[in-house]
Design an enzyme around this catalytic site. Sequence first.
Site, mmCIF file in Angstrom:
data_model
loop_
_atom_site.group_PDB
_atom_site.id
_atom_site.type_symbol
_atom_site.label_atom_id
_atom_site.label_comp_id
_atom_site.label_asym_id
_atom_site.label_seq_id
_atom_site.Cartn_x
_atom_site.Cartn_y
_atom_site.Cartn_z
ATOM 1 C CE1 TYR A 154 -0.034 -3.695 -1.747
ATOM 2 C CE2 TYR A 154 -1.467 -5.425 -2.580
ATOM 3 C CZ TYR A 154 -1.015 -4.650 -1.534
ATOM 4 O OH TYR A 154 -1.516 -4.838 -0.269
ATOM 5 C CB THR A 189 -7.768 -0.641 6.914
ATOM 6 O OG1 THR A 189 -7.247 -0.721 5.582
ATOM 7 C CG2 THR A 189 -7.887 -2.049 7.517
#
Length: 259
Positions: A154, A189
């Site tokens: 990532y 989120t």
Amino acid sequence: MTTLANERTALVTGATAGLGAEFARQLAQDGHHLVLVARDEERLRNTAEVLERDFSISAEVLSADLTTDDGVAAVANRLRDASRPVDVLVNNAGIGLLKSFEKNELEEERRHLRLHVQTPMELCHAALEVMLARHTGRIINVASVAAFANRGSYSAAKAWQVTFSRWANTAYGRSGVQVTAVCPGFTHTEFHERMGMDKTVAPRFLWLTAERVVREGLEDNARGKAVSIPTKRYKVISALSRIMPARLTSGPPRRPAKQ
């Protein structure tokens, strides 16, 4: 449809949730018409209806899986349509992988790399064809403060977005195209819920709102900044991450959310 000279259009990927939905909302609030990209067509249409109603703009929906060649080609073709120019491209679509690299299936890692590196690269290339010809345009690549740390594949993928955005902003800024990597930290989120991560691994003071991340990102992009890191605390964390030993910048361990 021919776009009038005073109209502006923004294309946002991953536009139905999280930072993508907030980018769409703030751009619509600023008067941009929208091209909303995501996989779920029904959710796209619902999002478009709300934005059109609330902000009196038009919202086009484009259902596409950006981990596939066909999906990326559909969005790239829309970006290359000079008769309906896109003024702002927001490369936001992304996924997270909860497990460490060696425990993930190789196909998961390929999909992850495609979505975070190859897809935004291809969409930037398509957008630039029209933007450079018009001598105007804005591109935002949603990266992460993980780009400055050591968080497996990532971090590696997000580091590509930061490096590319820095270069592109220098290379194309003189031609009227501003490119910014927006690098949020932990943000409230759906992202972490979708990957099944326990959000308590990070203390409360590190969590940001999507509204602030997007607002500061749009402001920094308008100013021509190549990298946008929201809040002073994350600016400090990012700066320290660049000089600290790698073993100290891996961040809190990821663990599955409690059922």
